[in-house]
Design an enzyme around this catalytic site. Structure first.
Site, mmCIF file in Angstrom:
data_model
loop_
_atom_site.group_PDB
_atom_site.id
_atom_site.type_symbol
_atom_site.label_atom_id
_atom_site.label_comp_id
_atom_site.label_asym_id
_atom_site.label_seq_id
_atom_site.Cartn_x
_atom_site.Cartn_y
_atom_site.Cartn_z
ATOM 1 C CB SER A 146 13.489 17.470 -39.188
ATOM 2 O OG SER A 146 12.673 16.459 -40.332
ATOM 3 C CD1 TRP A 158 12.609 15.313 -32.673
ATOM 4 C CD2 TRP A 158 12.871 13.440 -33.981
ATOM 5 N NE1 TRP A 158 11.735 14.253 -32.107
ATOM 6 C CE2 TRP A 158 12.057 13.393 -32.890
ATOM 7 C CE3 TRP A 158 12.591 13.435 -35.325
ATOM 8 C CZ2 TRP A 158 11.308 12.622 -33.184
ATOM 9 C CZ3 TRP A 158 12.027 11.966 -35.148
ATOM 10 C CH2 TRP A 158 10.752 11.311 -33.632
ATOM 11 C CG HIS A 159 15.381 11.607 -37.807
ATOM 12 N ND1 HIS A 159 15.141 12.731 -38.194
ATOM 13 C CD2 HIS A 159 14.124 10.353 -38.202
ATOM 14 C CE1 HIS A 159 13.750 12.743 -38.930
ATOM 15 N NE2 HIS A 159 13.599 11.872 -38.685
ATOM 16 N N GLY A 160 18.363 12.081 -34.778
ATOM 17 C CA GLY A 160 19.788 11.474 -34.461
ATOM 18 C C GLY A 160 20.937 12.297 -34.212
#
Length: 477
Positions: A322, A325-327
């Protein structure tokens, strides 16, 4: 084109009028209009990325049908993994290739081996993470026979490219949105009115709360080494409200404008900063993403059914993924790792209520213990957000260290920066509105509730627009 831009303020009413008064013969013409509008909306970022969006749509549409029609399991697996591989391959190439190449080169250089990485000169396509996850969930659900393949290409194209979802979600499921897309829709005044209310509140979250807090948070994080402890604490709090205002504001605008077209999207935020523990926080924060990782990663890995070690392992896996996934930065991975650490006491305590598979939405407010739990959860979230916002892990560690060692906890910053008073009042008022809405099943229903909300919005907007933004960055200590 941003939701809070002038061009979008022209774009949305035009699409609305065409949708209900020109293309209103049947759902196919309405869906076609929304696809055209979505492609135009996406092309305003960069028209070249349209080819990637169209290719992704064709890929999952075709592989979904092939999976369903394949009589042998080997054929089903082939088409399934082909779709998964290509989707993740494009996402990895555009979003993560340069990061991994640079990280590998840095590691080699640290070992004394000079390496010059080959980097791709590409721009990250807007929304690629969101529409890729739309397609992945669709193909996975077909493979596991949870849904049937969609043979209407117009309906499926709208599911993937629907413009309210392209920028910041929520991440929709075919099981939820496709049935709505396939149904004939008629104009509902009450639904449209509720949508407008939700759009306005989302706009206030983004423009007034998030953008104002961002000015302070950026100035403090960019100069954290010279800030005193109180200023650094306030910077972390401001960023917490900035990111919530950004994410939930865009989500509210997406849900609100979708109601204008007769479509109900999944709720994405449920007052997360009123959570009693970190497990509840993650059931309320970015719900569509958290539930996506739960259903398509956590549960397939074994979920919570394989003993304590498996629970801990799976929890760390989904939070690390997770975060990534954000960056493409190690700070996001560290943020995910910290949130996984927060879960350890809950997992070791073997509390079912705090399990990732359980929704904890008790509305009890009567005890000081509950309020203390909420404040502690918020404080832990703020510490984790420091890693999310910092440029490097070293910066994040030094920032947190300076929060407790860089000078006394004095109010000097508050005294010398008069605008900070206004921002604190604005944040407190915003929290009061959210708290009030949290206790209502329908936050903006009823005449008195609407009047109360309007007064709060007016006060927040007055405070948020009163200050001279040019003076925000001048801090005196």
């Amino acid at each position: 084109m941003f939701f809070n831009s002038f061009s979008f303020a022209i774009f949305l009413p035009i699409v609305f009028v065409l949708y209900w008064f020109v293309f209103n013969k049947n759902k196919t013409t309405q869906n076609t209009l929304l696809i055209i509008a979505s492609y135009y909306f996406y092309s305003c970022w960069d028209w070249r990325f349209l080819f990637l969006l169209v290719f992704s749509t064709f890929l999952d549409y075709y592989t979904g049908i092939r999976i369903e029609k394949s009589k042998k399991e080997s054929g089903r697996k082939f088409w399934f993994w082909l779709s998964i591989g290509i989707n993740l391959g494009f996402l990895g190439m555009f979003k993560y290739y340069n990061f991994f190449a640079s990280s590998f080169a840095e590691m080699m250089n640290g070992l004394g081996l000079k390496t010059s990485p080959f980097l791709l000169d590409v721009v990250l396509p807007v929304g690629i993470s969101f529409y890729t996850f739309h397609g992945l969930s669709y193909v996975i659900d077909i493979y596991y026979k949870r849904i049937k393949a969609e043979y209407n290409f117009v309906d499926y194209s709208l599911f993937v490219s629907y413009f309210p979802l392209l920028v910041a979600g929520p991440i929709e499921r075919a099981t939820h949105l496709l049935p709505e897309i396939k149904e004939k829709r008629s104009f509902d005044f009450e639904q449209a009115k509720a949508g407008i209310y939700q759009m306005i509140w989302g706009l206030v979250k983004k423009v007034v709360i998030a953008d104002t807090c961002a000015t302070y948070a950026n100035a403090i994080f960019d100069n954290y080494s010279s800030m005193n402890s109180l200023s650094l604490i306030l910077g972390a709090v401001y960023f917490a409200f900035q990111i919530y205002g950004d994410f939930s504001g865009y989500s509210d605008m997406a849900l609100g404008m979708s109601k204008l077209f007769g479509l109900e999207l999944l709720r994405n935020f449920n007052y997360p900063y009123f959570s009693r523990d970190i497990a509840e926080f993650w059931r309320r924060w970015h719900i569509s993403l958290s539930s996506w990782f739960r259903d398509y990663l956590y549960i397939p890995l074994g979920g919570s059914k394989g003993g304590l070690w498996m629970k801990i392992r799976n929890t760390f896996i989904i939070f690390l993924v997770s975060g990534f996934w954000h960056g493409a930065n190690w700070t996001y991975v560290a943020w995910g790792f910290i949130n996984a650490l927060y879960f350890l006491p809950l997992l070791l305590r073997k509390s079912n209520r705090n399990n990732l598979d359980t929704v904890a939405l008790d509305r009890s407010w009567e005890s000081l213990r509950v309020i203390a739990s909420i404040l502690l959860t918020f404080a832990l979230s703020c510490l984790a957000w420091v890693f999310f916002r910092a440029k490097t892990i070293t910066d994040a560690i030094l920032y947190i260290k300076n929060m407790f060692t860089n000078g006394h906890f004095t109010s000097q910053y508050l005294i010398n920066e008069r605008y900070n008073y206004e921002l604190i009042i604005m944040v407190i008022l915003f929290v009061a509105v959210e708290w009030n809405n949290r206790t209502k099943e329908e936050p903006i229903s009823g005449k008195y509730q609407t009047i109360k909300l309007a007064l709060c919005l007016a006060a927040i907007m007055a405070l948020g627009t009163y200050s001279d933004y040019k003076e925000f960055i001048y801090f005196q200590f």
